[in-house]
Design an enzyme around this catalytic site. Structure first.
Site, PDB file in Angstrom:
ATOM      1  N   HIS A  18     -19.314 -10.146  26.711  1.00 19.58           N
ATOM      2  CA  HIS A  18     -20.053 -11.400  26.840  1.00 19.58           C
ATOM      3  C   HIS A  18     -19.140 -12.588  26.577  1.00 19.58           C
ATOM      4  O   HIS A  18     -17.963 -12.439  26.268  1.00 19.58           O
ATOM      5  CB  HIS A  18     -21.284 -11.427  25.908  1.00 19.58           C
ATOM      6  CG  HIS A  18     -20.993 -11.775  24.479  1.00 19.58           C
ATOM      7  ND1 HIS A  18     -21.924 -12.342  23.633  1.00 19.58           N
ATOM      8  CD2 HIS A  18     -19.867 -11.637  23.730  1.00 19.58           C
ATOM      9  CE1 HIS A  18     -21.400 -12.527  22.447  1.00 19.58           C
ATOM     10  NE2 HIS A  18     -20.161 -12.110  22.457  1.00 19.58           N
ATOM     11  N   CYS A  37     -15.898 -15.938  20.335  1.00 16.69           N
ATOM     12  CA  CYS A  37     -16.889 -15.541  21.336  1.00 16.69           C
ATOM     13  C   CYS A  37     -16.920 -16.501  22.526  1.00 16.69           C
ATOM     14  O   CYS A  37     -17.614 -16.252  23.517  1.00 16.69           O
ATOM     15  CB  CYS A  37     -18.275 -15.399  20.713  1.00 16.69           C
ATOM     16  SG  CYS A  37     -18.480 -13.849  19.805  1.00 16.69           S
ATOM     17  N   HIS A  43     -14.933 -10.900  26.262  1.00 13.94           N
ATOM     18  CA  HIS A  43     -14.509  -9.959  25.218  1.00 13.94           C
ATOM     19  C   HIS A  43     -15.705  -9.038  24.989  1.00 13.94           C
ATOM     20  O   HIS A  43     -16.810  -9.317  25.471  1.00 13.94           O
ATOM     21  CB  HIS A  43     -14.152 -10.692  23.914  1.00 13.94           C
ATOM     22  CG  HIS A  43     -15.324 -11.379  23.320  1.00 13.94           C
ATOM     23  ND1 HIS A  43     -15.794 -12.582  23.788  1.00 13.94           N
ATOM     24  CD2 HIS A  43     -16.182 -11.007  22.342  1.00 13.94           C
ATOM     25  CE1 HIS A  43     -16.866 -12.929  23.109  1.00 13.94           C
ATOM     26  NE2 HIS A  43     -17.142 -11.989  22.222  1.00 13.94           N
ATOM     27  N   HIS A  45     -18.117  -6.220  22.449  1.00 16.64           N
ATOM     28  CA  HIS A  45     -18.557  -5.785  21.116  1.00 16.64           C
ATOM     29  C   HIS A  45     -19.095  -4.362  21.223  1.00 16.64           C
ATOM     30  O   HIS A  45     -19.680  -3.999  22.245  1.00 16.64           O
ATOM     31  CB  HIS A  45     -19.688  -6.668  20.584  1.00 16.64           C
ATOM     32  CG  HIS A  45     -19.277  -8.069  20.289  1.00 16.64           C
ATOM     33  ND1 HIS A  45     -18.643  -8.436  19.126  1.00 16.64           N
ATOM     34  CD2 HIS A  45     -19.417  -9.206  21.015  1.00 16.64           C
ATOM     35  CE1 HIS A  45     -18.414  -9.737  19.144  1.00 16.64           C
ATOM     36  NE2 HIS A  45     -18.873 -10.234  20.272  1.00 16.64           N
ATOM     37  N   ASP A  83     -25.149  -0.918  28.635  1.00 22.74           N
ATOM     38  CA  ASP A  83     -23.913  -0.261  28.203  1.00 22.74           C
ATOM     39  C   ASP A  83     -22.799  -0.413  29.245  1.00 22.74           C
ATOM     40  O   ASP A  83     -23.015  -0.170  30.431  1.00 22.74           O
ATOM     41  CB  ASP A  83     -24.194   1.223  27.948  1.00 22.74           C
ATOM     42  CG  ASP A  83     -23.012   1.917  27.289  1.00 22.74           C
ATOM     43  OD1 ASP A  83     -22.316   1.269  26.477  1.00 22.74           O
ATOM     44  OD2 ASP A  83     -22.792   3.099  27.585  1.00 22.74           O
ATOM     45  N   HIS A  84     -21.644  -0.842  28.776  1.00 18.32           N
ATOM     46  CA  HIS A  84     -20.468  -1.085  29.632  1.00 18.32           C
ATOM     47  C   HIS A  84     -20.718  -2.186  30.660  1.00 18.32           C
ATOM     48  O   HIS A  84     -20.105  -2.200  31.727  1.00 18.32           O
ATOM     49  CB  HIS A  84     -19.988   0.201  30.325  1.00 18.32           C
ATOM     50  CG  HIS A  84     -19.294   1.145  29.398  1.00 18.32           C
ATOM     51  ND1 HIS A  84     -19.931   1.783  28.371  1.00 18.32           N
ATOM     52  CD2 HIS A  84     -17.994   1.540  29.332  1.00 18.32           C
ATOM     53  CE1 HIS A  84     -19.072   2.545  27.722  1.00 18.32           C
ATOM     54  NE2 HIS A  84     -17.887   2.410  28.271  1.00 18.32           N
ATOM     55  N   GLU A 130     -23.594  -6.555  15.650  1.00 14.58           N
ATOM     56  CA  GLU A 130     -22.545  -6.905  16.606  1.00 14.58           C
ATOM     57  C   GLU A 130     -21.171  -6.527  16.052  1.00 14.58           C
ATOM     58  O   GLU A 130     -20.225  -6.319  16.798  1.00 14.58           O
ATOM     59  CB  GLU A 130     -22.608  -8.405  16.878  1.00 14.58           C
ATOM     60  CG  GLU A 130     -21.733  -8.900  17.993  1.00 14.58           C
ATOM     61  CD  GLU A 130     -21.899 -10.406  18.176  1.00 14.58           C
ATOM     62  OE1 GLU A 130     -22.583 -10.806  19.125  1.00 14.58           O
ATOM     63  OE2 GLU A 130     -21.367 -11.168  17.351  1.00 14.58           O
TER      64      GLU A 130
END
Ligand code: NI
Length: 142
Positions: A18, A37, A43, A45, A83-84, A130
């Site tokens: 994100h 962020c 990047h 998490h 996810d991913h 996170e």
């Protein structure tokens, strides 16, 4: 037969990319407020989501909710879509929102509340981590 309400929790794990960026602000202000962020090139998490449901154990199964049912709901409504993925670009139900833990946890709540209810149980709380040190909790309130 027991009428006691028992809370059970399942952990769901996923990773996602994100960027926190408010288009109304200058680049300087975004970096000042969102820190790492706000990195322009994204990047990721590794998220841990703790989903707690409550119910009276069924006399036939002894379960408040069958974990297999909860697992399947989390896979369909949370893990598969996220996810991913890139939370800003790939997840329609986060569109137009800052992809903070706060906004994500409320969006997840809104997605899984009904399917959990249909399984005869009640969503009690969510905890979204996170990082090791930062997490959000939501109990469905305004
Ligand atoms: Ni971040």
């Amino acid at each position: 037969m027991s009428n006691k309400i028992v809370y059970i929790t399942r952990r769901s794990r996923f990773n996602a990319a994100h960027k926190l960026w408010n288009e109304d602000w200058s680049s300087e202000k975004n970096h000042e407020v969102f820190g790492k962020c706000a990195n322009e090139n994204w990047h990721g998490h590794n998220f841990d989501l703790f989903v707690t449901v409550k119910g009276t154990p069924n006399p036939e199964t002894g379960y408040s909710m069958n974990f297999n049912a909860l697992k399947a709901i989390l896979k369909e409504y949370v893990e598969d879509p996220i996810d991913h993925k890139n939370l800003n670009l790939d997840v329609p139900w986060m569109e137009g929102q800052l992809t903070t833990m706060e906004n994500l946890i409320v969006a997840i709540w809104d997605r899984i509340k009904a399917p959990i209810k249909e399984s005869g149980c009640e969503l009690h709380s969510l905890k979204l981590c996170e990082s090791e040190n930062n997490f959000a909790e939501y109990f469905g309130g305004e």
